[in-house]
Design an enzyme around this catalytic site. Structure first.
Site, PDB file in Angstrom:
ATOM      1  N   ASN A 155       0.459  -1.075  -0.056  1.00  0.00           N
ATOM      2  CA  ASN A 155      -0.074  -0.185   0.077  1.00  0.00           C
ATOM      3  C   ASN A 155       1.163   1.083  -0.133  1.00  0.00           C
ATOM      4  O   ASN A 155       1.363   1.582   0.895  1.00  0.00           O
ATOM      5  CB  ASN A 155      -0.572   0.313   1.465  1.00  0.00           C
ATOM      6  CG  ASN A 155      -1.862   0.490   1.633  1.00  0.00           C
ATOM      7  OD1 ASN A 155      -1.269   1.890   0.644  1.00  0.00           O
ATOM      8  ND2 ASN A 155      -2.226   1.413   2.306  1.00  0.00           N
ATOM      9  N   ARG A 163      -2.642  -1.744  -3.365  1.00  0.00           N
ATOM     10  CA  ARG A 163      -3.576  -1.381  -3.048  1.00  0.00           C
ATOM     11  C   ARG A 163      -3.805   0.041  -3.814  1.00  0.00           C
ATOM     12  O   ARG A 163      -3.356   0.482  -3.806  1.00  0.00           O
ATOM     13  CB  ARG A 163      -3.905  -0.427  -1.713  1.00  0.00           C
ATOM     14  CG  ARG A 163      -4.773   0.325  -1.711  1.00  0.00           C
ATOM     15  CD  ARG A 163      -4.486   1.090  -0.354  1.00  0.00           C
ATOM     16  NE  ARG A 163      -6.266   1.689  -0.029  1.00  0.00           N
ATOM     17  CZ  ARG A 163      -5.985   3.370   0.209  1.00  0.00           C
ATOM     18  NH1 ARG A 163      -5.128   3.363   0.686  1.00  0.00           N
ATOM     19  NH2 ARG A 163      -6.990   3.583   1.053  1.00  0.00           N
ATOM     20  N   HIS A 212     -12.474   3.423   0.133  1.00  0.00           N
ATOM     21  CA  HIS A 212     -12.624   2.348   1.156  1.00  0.00           C
ATOM     22  C   HIS A 212     -13.652   0.962   0.726  1.00  0.00           C
ATOM     23  O   HIS A 212     -13.786   0.388   1.659  1.00  0.00           O
ATOM     24  CB  HIS A 212     -13.778   2.570   2.242  1.00  0.00           C
ATOM     25  CG  HIS A 212     -12.427   4.507   3.061  1.00  0.00           C
ATOM     26  ND1 HIS A 212     -13.491   5.463   3.914  1.00  0.00           N
ATOM     27  CD2 HIS A 212     -11.376   4.480   3.925  1.00  0.00           C
ATOM     28  CE1 HIS A 212     -11.936   5.692   4.630  1.00  0.00           C
ATOM     29  NE2 HIS A 212     -11.003   5.521   4.530  1.00  0.00           N
ATOM     30  N   ARG A 272     -11.141  16.394   7.600  1.00  0.00           N
ATOM     31  CA  ARG A 272     -11.793  16.647   5.881  1.00  0.00           C
ATOM     32  C   ARG A 272     -13.369  17.437   6.688  1.00  0.00           C
ATOM     33  O   ARG A 272     -13.743  16.730   7.553  1.00  0.00           O
ATOM     34  CB  ARG A 272     -11.924  15.583   4.772  1.00  0.00           C
ATOM     35  CG  ARG A 272     -10.953  15.518   4.764  1.00  0.00           C
ATOM     36  CD  ARG A 272     -10.368  13.856   2.997  1.00  0.00           C
ATOM     37  NE  ARG A 272      -9.561  13.647   3.033  1.00  0.00           N
ATOM     38  CZ  ARG A 272     -10.184  12.436   3.050  1.00  0.00           C
ATOM     39  NH1 ARG A 272     -10.565  11.539   3.407  1.00  0.00           N
ATOM     40  NH2 ARG A 272      -8.347  11.343   2.987  1.00  0.00           N
ATOM     41  N   GLU A 284      -7.979  -4.791   5.706  1.00  0.00           N
ATOM     42  CA  GLU A 284      -7.859  -4.591   4.352  1.00  0.00           C
ATOM     43  C   GLU A 284      -6.888  -5.467   3.597  1.00  0.00           C
ATOM     44  O   GLU A 284      -7.335  -5.780   2.770  1.00  0.00           O
ATOM     45  CB  GLU A 284      -8.113  -3.332   4.008  1.00  0.00           C
ATOM     46  CG  GLU A 284      -8.645  -2.164   4.026  1.00  0.00           C
ATOM     47  CD  GLU A 284      -9.182  -1.053   4.427  1.00  0.00           C
ATOM     48  OE1 GLU A 284      -8.295  -0.159   5.208  1.00  0.00           O
ATOM     49  OE2 GLU A 284      -8.744  -0.183   2.999  1.00  0.00           O
TER      50      GLU A 284
END
Ligand code: ADP
Length: 402
Positions: free
Chosen positions: A7, A91, A182, A243, A387
């Site tokens: 990743n 990823r 996600h 965010r 993940e």
């Protein structure tokens, strides 16, 4: 079969090495500050061996070479040879609308071109993911490389959920639509939910809440994503660490008219907003809960707004689904933050969720289980995400020809 999962960020390589026979992690770690003289690798093996050293990693290729050198190092003893790695799963954040990005795929020149083509949609992530792919192809040229798209699980959204009510040309010419992110995490917890709720996947209607530093909710109907809170970019939806989530787009024009440049507004909404913006103290939920408990009103407001936004999305998804088998929490906050979970579950009591305080206290730190009482009309579960394991499983499937 051994699978390496990568990743990559613009200056980092997160990695895990799996033995797929029993799905154990043989080693995991991260190279940080790639491209700087301060580059560093930290690695931990299944047997508790630790590495934490400065390395020479002017680019991702050298960074990855260092990782592989450490894995075959006889003192660390994880691999006898790099050839033991039969597949590398990457990823990749954005696959766009291309049908090849609706499932994980073996990487070839066409797939690399697809990742490049989608760079305008993920200008920070896709180029970094490509650096990782190039580095792995250079280090392991004969090993199967697999792209696992963050957007894939969300490619089933119906048009009414993924379109924005903007001029049609924006979609046709510029690809403006909801893509979501996600996806690998939402997919993993959906599959786990089918196991723990003991229900066929294609009959499962759930609401998955991935609450980490970034956060998103997905409405799942019949095992498939039908709506999702992140949008064309990861800025939409929940209040996140830094965010803003949902805001009136008119705010952007107003702030521009007040003398802020587009770049300044972009940076503010992505990096200085969310929990950090509201509290003016921290983007980290654990910190904020501590500060709120110590009397900070702005920290308390940030926590309250976070909970309130999650509840609003749960309510919206409850309304669009024909029925809801469970709400599922995952991610750092979803798996660990008891006050946030308690706050959400108490606010959705009107939907039939009945908090079990002991279960809430005991289900954390990697534990999986319900946090509502037996017989709660709307069960709420905590299911830790993984993940990397999802990426490793997809890679194994594709290496095996599936
Ligand atoms: P990322 O999105 O970067 O992968 P994580 O899923 O690790 O993030 O989630 C990070 C968030 O989880 C942070 O806000 C952190 O404070 C929160 N978190 C982790 N552990 C706890 C805890 N024990 N209590 C409250 N919040 C926690």
């Amino acid at each position: 079969m051994k699978i390496f999962v990568a990743n990559c960020g613009s200056s980092s390589i997160k990695f895990q090495l799996f033995s797929m026979a029993n799905e154990t992690v043989l080693a995991k770690g991260v190279v940080e500050r790639v491209g700087s003289p301060e580059a560093n690798i930290t690695l931990e093996t299944e047997n508790g061996k630790m590495v934490d050293v400065r390395i020479d990693a002017p680019d991702h290729k050298e960074g990855l070479k260092n990782v592989l050198d450490k894995l075959v190092n006889s003192e660390i003893g994880v691999l006898a040879s790099i050839d033991e790695i039969e597949g590398v799963g990457h990823r990749v954040v954005h696959g766009g609308e291309d049908p090849r990005a609706s499932d994980s795929i073996k990487i070839d020149a066409d797939v690399i071109a697809l990742v490049e083509k989608n760079t305008p949609l993920a200008p920070l992530h896709n180029p970094a993911n490509l650096l990782g792919i190039e580095a792995a192809m250079a280090a392991m040229p004969t090993t199967t490389q697999v792209a696992v798209w963050d957007t894939a699980f969300l490619s089933t959204l119906p048009e009414k959920a993924y379109q924005y009510a903007v001029p049609r040309e924006w979609y046709d010419k510029y690809g403006v639509r909801r893509y979501g992110f996600h996806g690998t995490s939402h997919r993993y917890v959906t599959l786990r939910a089918a196991e723990v709720l003991d229900k066929p996947l294609d009959e499962m209607n759930i609401i998955t809440c991935h609450l980490g530093n970034g956060g998103s909710l997905t409405a799942i109907q019949g095992g498939k994503a039908v709506d999702h809170s992140m949008g064309m970019t990861p800025l939409e939806g929940l209040v996140m660490g830094t965010r803003c989530g949902d805001i009136d787009p008119g705010i952007i024009f107003y702030m521009h008219s007040q003398g802020f440049s587009v770049e300044e507004i972009d940076a503010a909404l992505n990096k200085k907003a969310g929990l950090l913006g509201i509290s003016a103290q921290s983007n980290d939920m654990r910190d904020l809960l501590g500060k709120a408990a110590a009397g900070s009103e702005s920290a308390q407001l940030a926590v309250d707004m976070f909970i309130y936004r999650v509840v609003k999305y749960i309510g919206a998804y409850y309304a669009i689904l024909p029925s809801v088998d469970a709400v599922v929490f995952t991610g750092g906050i979803g798996e660990n933050s008891l006050p946030v979970r308690e706050g959400v579950v108490k606010m959705i009591a009107s939907l039939g969720a009945e908090l079990d305080e002991d279960r809430n206290i005991n289900t954390r730190g990697g534990a999986c289980g319900p946090i509502t009482a037996n017989g709660s009309k709307l069960p709420v579960w905590v299911i830790p995400t993984n993940e990397e394991l999802m990426i490793a499983r997809d890679t194994r499937r594709i290496v095996a020809g599936g």
